[in-house]
Scaffold this motif. Structure first.
Motif: not given
Length: 452
Positions: A351-369
Motif C-alpha cells: 500500500v505504501f508504493r500504491t500511495l505513491i503511484s496512485g498519487s501520480v495516477i489521480m493527479t494525471i486523472t484530475l488534470w485531464i478531466s
C-alpha cells in the motif's frame, strides 16, 4: 438494435449473465452448467453492486462533507462513472460500440494480437464514451468510430499485458481485466515501482494488510483496518462520533463482504474459462486465452480496498493544491479502488508504493478531466442526461489519457499539455510492455511468466 438497447438497460448484473449463458452454450458446457454459471455471476454482480452502493451512499456523503469542510470552491462536479455511463450509452456511439468493439476483439484474436476473449459487454461503455467525445469534438461520425476501435484495441492489449498481475497477485487464473481505469492507469505503476527499488530506504518499506496483521495481530485484520479508516474519514468529514462509528462499521463490512461476493463470480467463471481455454487451445495451440471481465473483481483484495479508502482524502488534497483545478472530486471518490487496483497488484499489495503511484495516477486523472469537462458537458446535454445549469465532469473516462489524446489528436489541438501527457503515457506504456515481454512485470515464487 432495440433488443440490444433493452438488454443494456437491464444493467451489468443481467447483461453479463445472459452473455455468459450464451457463451457457455457455444462452448458446449450444456444448459445446466451454463445456466448455473450465468446465475452465479449474476448473484456476484448483485452483491458487488450492493457493496459499492454501501460505499457510494455512505463514503460518498463523507467525501462531500470533507469537500465542503475544506472550502475548495470548485465549481465542476465529478459525477462519477454512474453518472457518466448513461451518457455513453445514450450517445450516437452507444449501441454501435458493442458490435464495433466485438469486431475489434475478433479481428485481434484471429490475427493473434490478443489472447483476451472479452465477455464484459457492459464495460464497452468506456469505449463508447471515447467515441462520443471524439465525435462531439470533431463533428465526425467516422472519427468517433475510429476512437472506439483504438480504445478497444488498447484495452484488449492491456488485458494481455497485465495477465501476470491478475493471475499472480489476484489469483484470477484464466481471467484478464481489459477495461476501465484500472488497466490504462495501471501502466504508471511499473516504472514507479522500479524507481522506488533504486531509492535506499524507500525500497525497504512494505505495508500490506498481511504485514500489518503480523505486526499488530487481531488489530491488523482487514475488518479492523476498514473500521479504523472509516472512523478517521468520518472525523475528517466532521461527522459526530456516532456517525463516524457507523461509517467505521460500514467500511469494515466492505472489507469483509467484497471478497465474499467476488467468489460467486469466480465460481461462475470457472466452467466458462475452462471451456473457452479447451476449445481455443485446440484451434490455436498454445494460445493461453483469457476471459475479459470487469475490474470489480479486483476489489476483492483487502489492500485495494484499504488504498481506495486512503485516497478519498488524498484525492481531495490533490484537487485543493492543483493550480487551475475546477473539478470537485465526488462521484468517483467512493470507487477509487478501480483506479489503483492494477497498480496495487504490480506493487505486490504494498500500500505504501500504491500511495505513491496512485498519487501520480489521480493527479494525471484530475488534470485531464479539467481539459475535458466542457466536452462531457456537451455530451450530457446532447443525450439529455444533464440538466440545464449543471457543470459536470468525471474522473473515470473524462480523466482518461486515451480519450484525451485521441480527442486532441484528431482535432489537432496539440498544445504543450498534449505533448506532456503523450510522452508520459506512451513512455509508461512502452516501459510496462517491455517489462511484460521480459517476464518482469510481476514476479514471485509462484508466478513468473516469460512472454515470447
Amino acid at each position: 438494435m432495440q433488443v440490444i438497447q433493452y438488454i443494456v438497460n437491464l444493467g451489468a448484473s443481467v447483461m453479463i449473465p445472459i452473455v455468459i449463458f450464451i457463451l457457455g452454450l457455444l462452448l458446449r458446457q450444456g444448459i445446466g452448467k451454463s445456466l448455473r454459471a450465468g446465475i452465479s455471476i449474476g448473484i456476484g454482480f448483485v452483491g458487488i453492486n450492493l457493496v459499492i452502493s454501501l460505499l457510494t451512499n455512505n463514503l460518498g456523503k463523507a467525501a462531500e462533507a470533507m469537500a465542503k469542510n475544506f472550502n475548495l470552491g470548485l465549481n465542476v462536479i465529478d459525477i462519477g462513472w454512474p453518472g457518466t455511463s448513461p451518457m455513453a450509452w445514450g450517445s450516437n456511439m452507444g449501441l454501435i460500440a458493442i458490435p464495433v468493439a466485438i469486431g475489434v476483439n475478433v479481428l485481434m484474436l484471429v490475427t493473434r494480437q490478443t489472447k483476451v476473449v472479452n465477455v464484459d459487454i457492459w464495460n464497452i461503455w468506456h469505449m463508447a464514451f471515447t467515441g462520443a467525445i471524439v465525435q462531439i469534438a470533431t463533428g465526425s461520425f467516422a472519427w468517433g468510430i475510429a476512437g472506439i476501435c483504438i480504445h478497444a484495441a488498447i484495452a484488449y492489449k492491456l488485458g494481455d499485458i497485465f495477465k501476470p498481475v491478475t493471475n499472480g497477485y489476484f489469483g484470477l487464473d484464466g481471467i484478464s481485466i481489459p477495461h476501465g481505469t484500472s488497466a490504462y492507469m495501471g501502466i504508471f505503476a511499473k516504472p514507479i515501482d522500479d524507481l522506488i527499488e533504486h531509492i535506499p530506504g524507500l525500497n525497504k518499506i512494505t505495508l500490506t494488510s498481511e504485514t500489518v496483521e503480523k505486526k499488530f495481530g487481531v488489530l491488523g485484520q482487514p475488518s479492523i483496518i476498514g473500521a479504523f479508516l472509516g472512523f478517521v474519514i468520518g472525523l475528517l468529514a466532521r461527522f459526530s462520533v456516532g456517525k463516524s462509528l457507523q461509517l467505521a462499521i460500514q467500511m469494515a463490512a466492505v472489507m469483509v463482504l467484497m471478497p465474499v461476493v467476488v467468489k460467486y463470480i469466480m465460481e461462475g467463471l470457472i466452467p466458462i474459462s475452462k471451456g473457452a481455454k479447451d476449445i481455443m487451445d485446440k484451434r490455436f495451440k498454445g494460445g493461453n486465452f483469457t476471459i475479459g471481465m470487469d475490474p470489480a473483481l479486483l476489489l476483492g483484495d483487502s489492500n485495494v480496498i484499504a488504498a481506495g479508502l486512503l485516497f478519498v482524502p488524498i484525492t481531495l488534497l490533490i484537487a485543493m493544491i492543483m493550480p487551475g483545478n475546477k473539478i470537485l472530486p465526488f462521484g468517483d471518490l467512493a470507487t477509487i479502488g478501480f483506479f489503483i487496483a492494477i497498480a496495487t497488484g504490480v506493487h505486490h499489495g504494498n500500500v505504501f508504493r500504491t500511495l505513491i503511484s496512485g498519487s501520480v495516477i489521480m493527479t494525471i486523472t484530475l488534470w485531464i478531466s479539467n481539459q475535458m469537462w466542457t466536452l462531457q458537458d456537451k455530451l450530457g446535454r446532447a443525450t439529455s442526461v444533464l440538466a440545464a445549469g449543471k457543470r459536470v465532469s468525471s474522473l473515470d473516462q473524462a480523466g482518461s489519457p486515451i480519450t484525451y489524446l485521441l480527442t486532441k489528436g484528431f482535432t489537432l489541438q496539440m498544445e504543450i499539455g498534449f505533448f506532456v501527457i503523450l510522452i508520459i503515457f506512451v513512455s509508461a506504456f512502452i516501459y510496462t510492455y517491455v517489462s511484460y515481454k521480459r517476464g518482469q512485470l510481476y514476479k514471485d515464487s509462484e508466478s513468473v511468466e516469460v512472454n515470447k
